[in-house]
Each structure stands twice: as C-alpha cells, then as structure tokens.
Design an enzyme around this catalytic site. Structure first.
Site: not given
Length: 979
Positions: A471, A564
């Site tokens: 991320e 995810e």
C-alpha cells in the site's frame, strides 16, 4: 577418525543445538573472556539458559518458562515491552561450542543467514562486528582463528532494532511507526490482527552454519531457463562467483550436473559438463557457464495447471591436485513467468509457460510470530495452501523476506509467490499520524538487504514477482534503484513489445543469468500497476463479514485484481479452549439494536485477540444468528464454521464468476495467523483447519460447478487449458424431510478452456411449493463414464427467510455406514475413511441419475490432492506410503460399522478430527487433538445413497494412541476409530 577430523570434511554444518543465552546486563564478562578463559557452564547455570537458535529472545525466555506463553489469553500483557524496559533488557548473549579443525589448504566460514538487528561476534577471543539489518547474510572467514585442537568457543551479542518504538494506548497499525526507520519486520509493533511482539523479534532468527571448503569457493549461482519454439527447446543458463582465497593461481575444473527423478528413487542425469578454468590468486571471478540445451524439458506449473517438475542442479569446483574445493546444489524448475496489465480489465495478468493463470490465493505474514520457523511447519503451511487449490501466496511487506525452506515447499507444491520488500503504507508515509515519509533512515542498508534477498531467493521456480511495498511505494531513490536492479532481461519482456523494446532485444545479447534478476517483474507497490486501482489509491479490501451474494454483484469491487479482501475466521471450539483460560470461553453478547441489526460484544480476551464480528450493524445482519442464537462456545463455533464455509466459498466463487471478463485475480486477507488471532484465517496457529479452508478448496478447484448467488444461475468454470467436452450438470434438491422435490440433468455441453459458462437459472426457489430451507447438490459429470468432475453442496433459504429450521434438523438420525483402513509407518499414519449415507434415495433420482454415487472426496474426482486415489489405482503418494510401510498391525484390516438411523435425509456438515486417547472434561480441559492433520476433504455433507472416501494423514506423538472421530450437525455419536 576424531570428532575434530570428521568436522573438517568439505561441506556445510548447521549449528542449531547446544546454544546457551543470557541477558547482557546479567553477564559481567566480556566476549573475549567468554570465548577464552571463562566460558559458561554447559549445564546452563544462571544467568545462562538453554537458547532457541534459530529463534528470538522471547522464544528463548518461553523455552525456559521465564515468561508465560504470549499467545495464550492475555499473557502478552504481563510481558514487559521493550519500550518500557529499554533495549538493554532484550540485548542477549548467545553462546555455543563447535568442533572444527581444517587441514591443509582448507578454509572455514561462519555464516549467519539472519540476525535481528546487529551483533558482535566473538570466536576464540577474536571479535568481529556485524553490521545492522535483519534481512542480510553475514559470512566470516574464521580459518585463522580456529583452535588447532578443533575445540572452538563462539559468543554472539545481539542487539534489538535501533528504533523499537512505543505502543500507543489505542494500538494502531505498526504502533508509533518508529520501527519503520530500521530495515526489519514492521508488524512487531502490533497491527489490527496481532498484538505487539515485546522483543521486536530480536535474536539469531535464521540459520547459523559453518562451511568448510578448499581454497576456491562458490558464491550465489544464478540459474535461468530460456525457451524457444513454443517451449520445445530450452536452455539452462548459470552465472556464479568463484573466489580464490589462496596466494597462488588455481587451475581447476568446474562441474555441473543436472538430473531429474523419473520414478521412485531412480534419477536420470540429463547433463554432466566439465569446464577448465584458471583463477588468479586472491581474486573473484564471475563465470558464466555455456548454456545447456534441453529438448522438451519437464516444465514447472502452478498448482492446478500441471506437475511441479524440478531438476537437481549440482555444481562443484575441483582444484587440480587438491580435489573438490566446494559444491552447491539447488532444485530448479524450468518455467517462464510473464506479467502484464490486461487492457480490458486493468488487472495484472500472470502467464506461466505461455498460459494465463487466474490467480486465487492469499496473503501471508509469516508462520510464527516468535520466528519458530521449521521445515516441518513450513511444509504443512504450504501444503495446506495447495490443498485449498490456491496458486499464489503474497508475502506481505510488513512481515519477512521468506526463507529458502518456505520457497522450497512452494516449488514442490506449486504456489507462486509475490514477495514484497519491507515498506508498508501504515508505517512509511501514509499512516495516522503520517510518519517516516522517506522510509528507513539508511537507504543504502535497505538496498543492500534487498539485493542480498534477491540473490538468496531468485533460483526458486515459485517466485513470481517482486513488489516494492504494501500500500505504498519505496522512497524515490530506493524505488528507482530497485527498478533498475530488477529490470527485465529482453528475453523476458512480454511479447507485446514496443518498437523500442524490439530494438533493445536485438542489441542486448548478454546471458540472462548475469542480471541480478531479469526474469520476473518488479512492481513498485501493492496498489499500483495492475493491482487495485493501479494508482495507489486506497482500493483494496474490504475486511469484514459480507452477505454471500454480495461477492457475485458487479458493484462489489470495480478493479481487475484485488490484492487484499478479507473476512471472519473464528476457529473451532477446541482451539479457543486450548489458547484461552475459561473466561475466554464466553461467547459474544448479541445486542439487538433498534434498527434490528445485532452488535456483537466480545469478551476482553477475544477483543485482545482481534476478533472480527459476524455482523456489521447497518450493513450486514449477523450471519451466525441466521442459524439461531448460539447457546455456548461449542454451538457458537459450530455455527461459525457454517458461516466460514459459506463466506469464503462465495468470495472465491464470486470472483471466479467474473474470470477474465472483469477480474484477473484475487488474494484473500489472510490465510493464517502467526499467533492465536481470531480473524482472517483458514487454519489457526495450532494448524487446525476451519471450515473456510474447505469452502476455499471447493470454490478454487480447477474445474468447478457453482451457483451464482446473485443471479441464481448455475455456472461451470474451466480454468484449465483444455476444452471440457461431453459433460452435463446434475441438479438435485433435498428438503429437511429427506425428500428430493427437484431433480434435473442438463443437456450435454462443451466448456471452452479458461471460460465460465452460464448454464441455466435455478428454478426451484420460484416454485409454488418451495421449502423455506433446502439443500442443493450440483454435480458436473462426464457422460462417457459418469465420473463426477466437480461436486458442490449448498444449504440455502428462500428470500427473506433464515436457517433456524436447521436447529430442528440436528435431531435427525440418518443411517450411516462407516468404513476405515489404517496404514502405519513408524509414527506416520494414513487412514482411509469411507462414509455412506444409507438413507433411501428418491425414486425419480434413482431412475435418472447420470453420476456415480461413490465420491473420492467432497468435490468429486477432480481434486488435485496426491493422496486422493481411486480403489485399485494406488499411484502417487498413496503408493509410496504402501511401499514404505515398516509396521503392519493386525488391527489394520478394513473395519466397517453401521450406524442405525430412523430418518431419511442429508447427513449434514460431517467433519473428522484426530485425537489421542487422553480424556478431557469441561472442568479439567485438555486439548486431545493431534495436529497438524491433512484431510482430503472435511466439513462435507452426503445426500441419501452417496458414499465418500476421505484420506487422513498425520504424525502421532511418541507413545500416543490416535483416534479418528467423526462428528456432524445431525450426527452426535462421535464415531471413533482407535489405532
């Protein structure tokens, strides 16, 4: 031959026994004194204790029972955190002895494959300071400091990370983010799925060894395979470093042998080549072996796409007049991995050997939060992922650069690996509050660790891509350097080349093995370049309970590849009892809000263990309460398993329903927990599977029949490269009274490769007399031999209804016939269980059924498990087990028992477990389970007349008497097979 002489044989010896440890503040002696005049007593007299090496300081303290188990209950709160104690509290000495006496021109190296975070090494009074960095190897030439008598004293003073940080009162992702200033694991300050690790994983956490060589040493061979003519012709490339430690020019012979196992223990040598080389004194030569030609080599394929063929590559260097100086070996898979961004979906596509692979896998943190990493545990971990029919594991950036043993088993079981470097958005510039915007303080150290990690892992066939961070992208200079270091060799740039790339290809004729790694892509971050929205926006997730039908809706997720997406993960009740005191056995309070939604209020222990509720007030009604308000822990966990199965099967089936039309892949957050957490897992930290494990196994099979829970259309999925012909879908409905009110077989059909085919709408729910709760059984059948290619069993309710009628169904007594056959080899057990539902089959279905009622496992015979075989066809692993039996007990003859029942109907949600013969009561609870256990299927249901075979394998503790126990939703006799 003396022990010292024996230790001088050329090769590597691992130093993993006989270590002692002591807190540095409790040892007044210096490292010189410890390794000369005052070594500690081997009896481990205080302050010294027996140490866990490889391992961490906490692991050593736990081994000596000086701290409570930090993963049990609230024990972790009783262990002092490094932020409160200071770094000195977790600064430890580690000490051992070893025998080694080199002879002649031999050289000895001391190798540390991983220390967290820095250390001083003392050997026989000589000091060497090891630089910082958790993910770097250290090699010391100790030839000149070894004792002539072969008895050597080694002491290592290990310091924690420089910036261990503090834990804010509210916890948080990565604590106060200070750990991000170091090149180390970031999860250790705690996350929303784990408690803080009090020592921040300080210790000698990976392998320690000594290597004995001659004057020439082999370092970091790089193996690469290239392909031509549609994979008919292949070349094996290899570049390696050869170091001459002597003061004379060395004339030598470099040998390379490539072999493969053809059957049993028979190996075929495909290449054996020798090369004459001269290496100057005190120099390092980079040598590229001329490419070795292979015609139609056996290719390595991901799980579900073919065999994981591996070749053993052995390299040795012989000095003329001296003999073998050094050797190296590695299992290598011939395969080509390409990865590009799909123009139509925007998602990243992976191709292996030219075939697109639809990615279904999971996120991985690490095996154990105290870094108790063993080959045995790794093997179980990775085989579990293969058993779920997954084909990719993502090694998350806040965890480890995984170890060679992890990658070896991924090679063996066909799990492609996405390996991230040590950057996370929460800790490196995007967290709350924002911290470390420039990442780690020492960028040079980060890049050194990255390059060394690449060299350690690059020869593994399973390694599919490198990613800069989770991320987040690395700082500009680090990212730029990684892009350059890991640029693709022209032979590995995807065939959709630009004109400039074609010119580059024609100009660069260098051997691909000369690159650091030019065979797999580097992506700068987990939400960039074909992942999530591709631009780094917060576009992964969600991470909570969903309505099962939501996963099938076009609006659920709008990007091509989700790295995810997560949900619930409560384990079985036995795990709760084994990992928490009785006050942790209290189930959540179900508080009904004014809007009708239920809010779950967990007990403090569940809250500490990061429990995710099975409801989301305002969005999702409680999915456990659909089955009736749970009464106690056993009831709660049994209903949680029903939800786990439905939730994760729906997640994967929903994504697969859009295969290649909208999605290119999905990775579930997460597959397991490195501690006793209560969220996002398919097996718990004790390695017992949840029902979600088998929901995934069902949904991710390569050939699959499924129900789209949004459209209620039946779909057939073919992820393979072969057309599926002459097949039909058999559809049967069963009600709670044991009747089959609906039965149908579709017309013969063809399903193209890598396609999802919509078959027909499920008609039953719209029928006038449809029951509020019913069972649906789908079978994909090959008509030529009636073989079941896929089997999928659903329990469903009509719109607006719930599953509370299943509470009454628990009282049904369905007749079963249970057979068992046991094979024993030492402490290894293989049990073949057969279960038959003896209820009467409906007349209509009996007359028209096109499928066999004998099932190899719950998903039909399309399972990829090696242990699942048909009667009379003992091949693969089962055949090896039979051949390897060294103990046959008289009681191992097939045994059969019939369980009488007065009702006809579905035997619902049956599941096996394996136990020892110890007794346990509610007042004096003992966890009697034997773990881990591999089941070819579990949490399955049988309609009337169906018969299933389940293979169970495990290793029993010394002296135990194993029992296999069968339980079920409407089967309460706890049938046991004692061995």
């Amino acid at each position: 031959m003396s022990a010292a002489e024996a230790a001088a044989a050329v090769g590597k010896r691992v130093l993993d026994t006989g270590w002692l440890a002591a807190r540095s503040t409790e040892v007044a002696l210096t490292g010189v004194e410890l390794t000369t005049t005052h070594p500690p007593d081997t009896s481990a007299t205080a302050p010294w204790m027996h140490a866990a090496v490889p391992g961490t300081v906490l692991g050593t303290l736990l081994k000596n029972k000086l701290i409570p188990d930090p993963f049990y209950g609230l024990n972790n709160q009783a262990i002092i955190d490094i932020a409160d104690s200071g770094r000195e509290h977790y600064t430890f000495w580690f000490f051992t002895t070893f025998q080694c006496a080199p002879v002649g021109n031999q050289h000895v190296s001391l190798n540390f494959r991983g220390i967290n975070y820095s250390a001083e090494v003392y050997l026989n009074g000589h000091e060497e300071v090891l630089p910082k960095g958790m993910f770097r190897r250290h090699t010391l030439d100790i030839t000149d400091v070894l004792h002539p008598d072969g008895n050597n004293l080694l002491a290592v003073l290990v310091h924690p990370p420089d910036h261990p940080g503090t834990i804010p009162p509210g916890g948080g992702q990565g604590g106060d983010h200070e750990i991000g200033k170091d090149v180390a694991t970031q999860y250790v300050e705690g996350w929303d799925w784990i408690c803080p690790i009090r020592d921040r994983n300080t210790g000698i956490w990976d392998e320690v060894s000594i290597s004995i060589t001659g004057p020439l040493k082999i370092a970091d061979p790089h193996l690469v395979s290239t392909f031509h003519d549609d994979f008919k012709r292949s070349y094996l490339h290899c570049t390696l470093q050869l170091e001459n430690k002597s003061s004379w020019s060395a004339d030598c012979t470099l040998k390379i042998q490539v072999s493969t196992e053809v059957e049993g223990n028979v190996c075929l040598v495909e290449h054996l080549q020798n090369y004459a080389i001269t290496i100057n004194p005190h120099s390092v030569l980079e040598y590229t072996i001329p490419p070795l030609f292979f015609y139609k080599p056996n290719l390595w394929w991901p799980n579900g796409m073919g065999k994981q063929s591996l070749y053993n590559v052995e390299i040795s260097i012989d000095i003329n007049g001296f003999g073998e100086s050094d050797s190296w070996s590695h299992y290598f898979g011939f395969r080509k991995i390409e990865s590009t961004i799909d123009d139509s979906t925007g998602g990243r596509i992976f191709k292996v050997n030219g075939e697109p692979i639809f990615i279904r896998g999971g996120n991985w943190i690490l095996s154990d939060g105290l870094l108790r990493l063993t080959k045995k545990r790794y093997m179980t971990d990775i085989k579990f992922h293969a058993d779920m029919n997954f084909n990719m594991i993502r090694c998350w950036g806040g965890g480890l650069a995984e170890r060679p043993d992890f990658y070896h088993f991924c090679d063996v079981y066909g799990l492609m690996v996405w390996q991230e470097f040590w950057i996370t958005g929460d800790v490196d510039g995007r967290g709350v509050p924002v911290s470390n915007p420039d990442g780690p303080l020492d960028h040079g150290l980060f890049l050194l660790c990255a390059r060394d990690t690449v060299k350690l892992l690059r020869n593994h066939a399973s390694l599919a891509l490198w990613v800069g961070g989770n991320e987040q992208v690395p700082p500009v200079d680090i990212n730029k350097t990684l892009k350059n270091d890991l640029k693709l060799h022209p032979m590995f740039i995807s065939y959709q080349r630009t004109k400039a790339q074609k010119i580059c290809l024609s100009q660069d004729s260098s051997d691909p093995s000369k690159y650091l790694d030019g065979t797999r892509v580097y992506v700068q971050g987990s939400m960039w370049d074909g992942f999530a929205n591709g631009k780094g926006g917060w576009s992964d997730g969600p991470y909570e309970i969903q309505y099962p039908e939501s996963f099938f809706k076009d609006s659920f997720y709008k990007y091509g590849f989700n790295p995810e997406v997560g949900s619930v993960g409560v384990p079985v009740a036995a795990t709760i009892r084994a990992t928490m005191p009785p006050e942790g056995w209290n189930i959540p309070i179900f508080k009904k809000n004014i809007d009708g939604y239920i809010k779950e209020i967990p007990n403090p222990i569940w809250d500490y263990h990061k429990y995710i509720p099975y409801s989301k007030p305002g969005k999702v009604h409680d999915q456990i309460e659909l089955y009736g308000r749970p009464e106690d822990l056993d009831d709660f966990c049994e209903k949680a398993q029903l939800v786990n199965y439905v939730q994760y099967r729906a997640l994967l089936e929903g994504w697969t329903s859009f295969m290649w039309t909208k999605f290119t892949g999905v990775l579930i957050w997460k597959t397991q927990n490195p501690w006793t957490g209560l969220r996002g897992q398919f097996y718990d930290h004790l390695q017992d599977q949840t029902a979600g494990f088998y929901g995934c196994r069902c949904a991710a099979e390569p050939i699959h029949v499924q129900l789209n829970l949004a459209s209620f259309f039946i779909e057939v999925v073919n992820t393979t490269s072969n057309e599926l012909t002459n097949v039909a879908v058999e559809i049967s409905i069963w009600d709670l009274d044991g009747a089959s009110p609906y039965y149908k077989v579709t017309e013969k059909m063809v399903v193209p490769p890598k396609k999802v085919k919509q078959i027909m709408e499920m008609e039953y729910p719209k029928m006038k007399n449809a029951k509020p709760v019913y069972f649906l059984l789908l079978k994909l059948v090959r008509l030529s031999d009636k073989e079941v290619l896929s089997r999928n069993f659903y329990w469903l309710h009509l719109p607006g209804k719930d599953y509370k009628l299943l509470e009454q169904y628990r009282q049904k007594t369905v007749p079963l016939k249970i057979g068992s056959k046991v094979y024993v080899s030492g402490r290894a057990y293989t049990v073949r269980m057969s279960i038959e539902n003896r209820s009467n089959k409906s007349t209509a279905e009996s007359a028209t059924s096109v499928s066999t009622m004998d099932l190899v496992d719950g998903n039909g015979s399309n399972s990829i498990s090696e242990e699942t075989i048909c009667e009379g066809q003992e091949t693969g692993l089962w055949s090896k087990i039979r051949r390897g039996i060294d103990l046959a007990r008289s009681g191992d003859k097939p045994r059969t028992v019939e369980v009488n029942g007065t009702d006809s109907g579905v035997a619902f949600f049956l599941h096996f477990s394996v136990h020892n013969s110890e007794s346990s009561t509610q007042e004096n609870y003992r966890d009697t389970r034997i773990l881990p256990v591999h089941y070819s299927d579990n949490y399955f249901s049988l309609t009337p007349g169906e018969k299933m075979t389940v293979d169970i394998s495990f290793e029993a503790p010394e002296g135990s008497v194993p029992r296999v126990i069968l339980r079920g939703w409407n089967y309460h006799l706890y049938h046991a097979v004692t061995m």
